[in-house]
Motif scaffolding. Structure first.
Motif, PDB file in Angstrom:
ATOM      1  N   ARG A   1     103.063  -2.694  68.711  1.00 19.31           N
ATOM      2  CA  ARG A   1     103.440  -3.975  69.311  1.00 19.31           C
ATOM      3  C   ARG A   1     104.215  -4.830  68.308  1.00 19.31           C
ATOM      4  O   ARG A   1     105.244  -5.429  68.649  1.00 19.31           O
ATOM      5  CB  ARG A   1     102.196  -4.711  69.800  1.00 19.31           C
ATOM      6  CG  ARG A   1     102.478  -6.059  70.455  1.00 19.31           C
ATOM      7  CD  ARG A   1     103.346  -5.906  71.693  1.00 19.31           C
ATOM      8  NE  ARG A   1     103.765  -7.205  72.223  1.00 19.31           N
ATOM      9  CZ  ARG A   1     103.167  -7.843  73.201  1.00 19.31           C
ATOM     10  NH1 ARG A   1     102.100  -7.295  73.787  1.00 19.31           N
ATOM     11  NH2 ARG A   1     103.616  -8.999  73.626  1.00 19.31           N
TER      12      ARG A   1
ATOM     13  N   ARG B   1     107.801  -3.396  67.663  1.00 23.89           N
ATOM     14  CA  ARG B   1     108.745  -3.589  68.756  1.00 23.89           C
ATOM     15  C   ARG B   1     109.151  -5.054  68.912  1.00 23.89           C
ATOM     16  O   ARG B   1     110.193  -5.358  69.467  1.00 23.89           O
ATOM     17  CB  ARG B   1     108.138  -3.068  70.054  1.00 23.89           C
ATOM     18  CG  ARG B   1     108.007  -1.546  70.081  1.00 23.89           C
ATOM     19  CD  ARG B   1     107.361  -1.062  71.348  1.00 23.89           C
ATOM     20  NE  ARG B   1     107.335   0.402  71.389  1.00 23.89           N
ATOM     21  CZ  ARG B   1     106.251   1.124  71.653  1.00 23.89           C
ATOM     22  NH1 ARG B   1     105.094   0.523  71.900  1.00 23.89           N
ATOM     23  NH2 ARG B   1     106.308   2.444  71.656  1.00 23.89           N
ATOM     24  N   GLN B   2     108.311  -5.952  68.400  1.00 21.99           N
ATOM     25  CA  GLN B   2     108.599  -7.377  68.559  1.00 21.99           C
ATOM     26  C   GLN B   2     109.790  -7.801  67.700  1.00 21.99           C
ATOM     27  O   GLN B   2     110.612  -8.621  68.124  1.00 21.99           O
ATOM     28  CB  GLN B   2     107.364  -8.197  68.199  1.00 21.99           C
ATOM     29  CG  GLN B   2     107.559  -9.686  68.420  1.00 21.99           C
ATOM     30  CD  GLN B   2     106.248 -10.434  68.403  1.00 21.99           C
ATOM     31  OE1 GLN B   2     105.199  -9.854  68.641  1.00 21.99           O
ATOM     32  NE2 GLN B   2     106.306 -11.723  68.140  1.00 21.99           N
TER      33      GLN B   2
ATOM     34  N   MET C   1     110.600 -10.401  72.964  1.00 24.90           N
ATOM     35  CA  MET C   1     109.194 -10.072  73.224  1.00 24.90           C
ATOM     36  C   MET C   1     108.309 -11.175  72.642  1.00 24.90           C
ATOM     37  O   MET C   1     108.450 -11.558  71.486  1.00 24.90           O
ATOM     38  CB  MET C   1     108.833  -8.729  72.595  1.00 24.90           C
ATOM     39  CG  MET C   1     107.400  -8.277  72.896  1.00 24.90           C
ATOM     40  SD  MET C   1     107.007  -6.666  72.159  1.00 24.90           S
ATOM     41  CE  MET C   1     108.002  -5.577  73.166  1.00 24.90           C
ATOM     42  N   GLU C   2     107.395 -11.697  73.460  1.00 22.18           N
ATOM     43  CA  GLU C   2     106.520 -12.779  73.019  1.00 22.18           C
ATOM     44  C   GLU C   2     105.426 -12.260  72.077  1.00 22.18           C
ATOM     45  O   GLU C   2     105.025 -11.104  72.143  1.00 22.18           O
ATOM     46  CB  GLU C   2     105.872 -13.451  74.234  1.00 22.18           C
ATOM     47  CG  GLU C   2     106.846 -14.179  75.128  1.00 22.18           C
ATOM     48  CD  GLU C   2     106.147 -14.892  76.266  1.00 22.18           C
ATOM     49  OE1 GLU C   2     104.902 -14.781  76.344  1.00 22.18           O
ATOM     50  OE2 GLU C   2     106.825 -15.552  77.062  1.00 22.18           O
TER      51      GLU C   2
END
Length: 625
Positions: free
Chosen positions: A41, A44-45, A1-2
């Motif tokens: 976010r 999750r990264q 994930m970016e």
């Protein structure tokens, strides 16, 4: 994930570069609408990375408790689902009575995902806690069970008695042996939490940026509770800018020992670090209140490889007395200070000792958290609170009762007003109290802005001492005391005076082992005070200055003491040396109780004829007043 597009490594080292950063409108930055989405976010990264490192004991003998980002998000989901499962909606309030533990983070952010949180200072008396719970209209209380450093559960039981509107009380960590509160549903978090869904929220919620996220108490510990309304947008923008300006990035660590009921601990310390993908180091449940944390701080920094330190000024005052010894602190990239003014002399001593410049910042509960700071990679101006965060504006105004507000010239001192996306909308009671005019928060602080855009806090409007019409800045006088090698802390306040109206007096705590009396100290400090009128009339030595739970010197307490001393001095100067008792309650006039026929009330009034401080004479016979 970016990495999300809003996490940019920007050069914010000057006012000009901050303005260039603002060329992209805030609305175009793509920030999430809620603290839940903001944290989810980052979790999750890098779900396996360490989000929280918790030290129960600052000796570092035991391994710390590490919480991964994946586990953090799971607990946020489970806590939010617990709150909703108890029947609370998005507008309902959960009061939090929690210290600096991982469970407190679950409650703070899980509570906001489901409802509105109301963090409360657990050091208050039960009656004061109950008043805040009632003012917030809380239906649920999440409270810590206690540990060897915190005795809290008896307060919880009392709050339950005083707040019948509480429907559910949850014990969240700590000692699990306390009795269940009467009159409310009681849940033991550790016993029930794994029964709730952890992979997602099990309810639908359409977050909007303006949704209420928290109610933070402000305004001290006396009087009616004043609750600051923070929206999700306030908190997201505050944490985003705090991380960007401080310079912390993913994989770096930040030690935060500031309580979570304080906005610096909650947003600049916790949310900014976690949302950026950094590791939040929680040093004991009570933070700086732990008696061994300060003596062991360099060991903690070395053991946890701390990159950023947030230290309040009263802790910094003590830290410069403690040599680093053989500890390796090369991991430290930044030292940040806020919550109260930092002595310039102390900052210079810390720089000489560590090679690290203290980057002082400034903020209020009403600005969500820090909203200005000395920049990373730019000039650190010791004594300044730095540059405004992007998308914020400041005005320095002179207030005139007849002409209204006038903007001050550059370099001129006046009342600081602030505007920006982290400024709150209103107190819970409503109205526009606290605003100079719509959109402009009246901070109550005096400040000036220099030619480079740096702000300098020159005092509080209520701290200003007016001696025979001459304005005295107490901070400049305090700096003279801090330069003395035997002074640990100093505060200068006004004392009522029959001739001058007010005179400055100093309250001082000496370093351990000091060998000096008040008179000699005043004589030795006098040459460093630039104006004669500012020299304190008296100096009072104290074993310790009164402080708030986050270490801010409580000048209101010192002003109260100085007021009573001023009245006593005036009465004795008039030959009235006995037969009276002086008391002062916050927000009330001085009460002068006459114990007998002498002195009579008129003689007391004559002795205080030139005093402007309100007072009330009380006698056994009201007709004699």
């Amino acid at each position: 994930m970016e990495t999300p597009q809003y996490w940019v490594r920007a050069d914010l080292s000057t006012a000009e570069r901050i303005r260039a950063f603002e060329a992209t409108p805030l609305a175009a930055r793509g920030l999430p609408d809620s603290t839940y989405a903001f944290l989810a976010r980052s979790c999750r990264q890098a779900p396996q990375a360490t989000a929280i490192r918790y030290l129960r004991d600052p000796s570092c003998r035991d391994a710390p408790e590490d919480v991964s980002f994946g586990r953090l998000l799971e607990r946020i989901h489970q806590t939010a689902n617990l709150v909703r499962g108890e029947g609370l909606g998005a507008d309902d309030v959960v009061s939090l009575l929690l210290p600096n533990t991982p469970q407190a983070q679950y409650a703070l952010w899980g509570g906001q995902a489901a409802a509105v949180v109301n963090p409360i200072n657990w050091m208050l008396e039960a009656e004061a806690i109950a008043a805040i719970v009632r003012a917030a209209g809380a239906r649920m209380l999440m409270a810590y069970g206690g540990d060897p450093e915190i005795e809290i559960w008896d307060k919880v039981l009392r709050v339950a008695e005083l707040c019948p509107q509480l429907q559910t009380i949850v014990r969240l960590g700590g000692d699990r042996g306390g009795a269940a509160p009467a009159g409310a549903r009681f849940l033991d978090y550790d016993a029930v939490i794994d029964g709730y869904r952890g992979d997602a929220l099990d309810f639908e919620r359409d977050f909007r940026p303006g949704d209420l996220a928290s109610l933070f108490p402000t305004g001290g510990t006396t009087g009616a509770p004043k609750l600051v309304r923070h929206s999700h947008w306030n908190e997201v923008v505050s944490a985003w800018l705090s991380a960007a300006v401080a310079g912390i990035v993913e994989g770096e660590s930040r030690l935060s020992a500031t309580p979570l009921y304080h906005v610096v601990g909650a947003f600049a310390g916790s949310l900014a670090t976690l949302a950026r993908g950094g590791t939040l180091v929680l040093a004991t449940s009570v933070g700086w209140k732990h008696p061994q944390l300060l003596p062991q701080i360099w060991k903690v920094v070395e053991a946890c490889r701390v990159n950023y330190l947030t230290i309040v000024p009263t802790i910094m005052n003590q830290l410069v007395q403690m040599p680093i010894g053989g500890h390796d602190i090369s991991c430290v990239k930044g030292v940040l200070s806020g919550s109260a003014p930092l002595s310039e002399n102390v900052a210079r001593r810390f720089l000489a000792m560590t090679g690290l410049a203290v980057r002082e910042g400034y903020g209020l509960t009403e600005t969500t958290s820090v909203c200005m700071m000395n920049p990373k990679g730019g000039e650190v101006k010791t004594g300044s609170v730095g540059l405004l965060f992007p998308y914020h504006r400041a005005r320095v105004v002179a207030l005139d009762r007849r002409a209204g507000a006038r903007d001050c010239a550059p370099g001129e001192s006046g009342v600081l007003a602030l505007s920006g996306p982290t400024v709150f909308s209103s107190y819970a009671a409503g109205g526009q109290e606290g605003f100079l005019e719509p959109g402009w928060l009246d901070t109550g602080d005096l400040a000036r802005i220099d030619e480079d855009g740096y702000l300098w806090i020159t005092g509080r409007t209520k701290d200003l001492i007016i001696r025979s019409g001459h304005n005295i800045d107490p901070k400049a006088v305090e700096e003279a005391f801090y330069r003395h090698p035997q002074v640990l802390e100093a505060a200068v306040v006004a004392r009522p005076d029959s001739y001058a109206g007010e005179v400055p007096v100093a309250y001082v705590q000496l370093v351990a082992g000091a060998d000096i009396d008040a008179a000699r100290l005043l004589d030795e400090v006098r040459p460093a005070i630039s104006e004669r009128a500012a020299v304190p009339k008296d100096c009072y030595l104290m074993a310790g200055l009164p402080k708030s739970p986050v270490g801010k010197i409580l000048k209101n307490r010192l002003r109260e003491d100085a007021t009573l001393r001023g009245f006593d001095k005036a009465l004795r100067a008039a030959g009235i040396e006995s037969g009276y008792t002086l008391t002062l309650e916050p927000g009330e006039p001085v009460r002068i109780r006459l114990d007998g026929a002498q002195p009579d009330a008129q003689r007391v009034r004559d002795a205080l004829a030139s005093f402007t401080t309100a007072y009330l004479i009380v006698t056994a016979d009201p007709a004699s007043v």
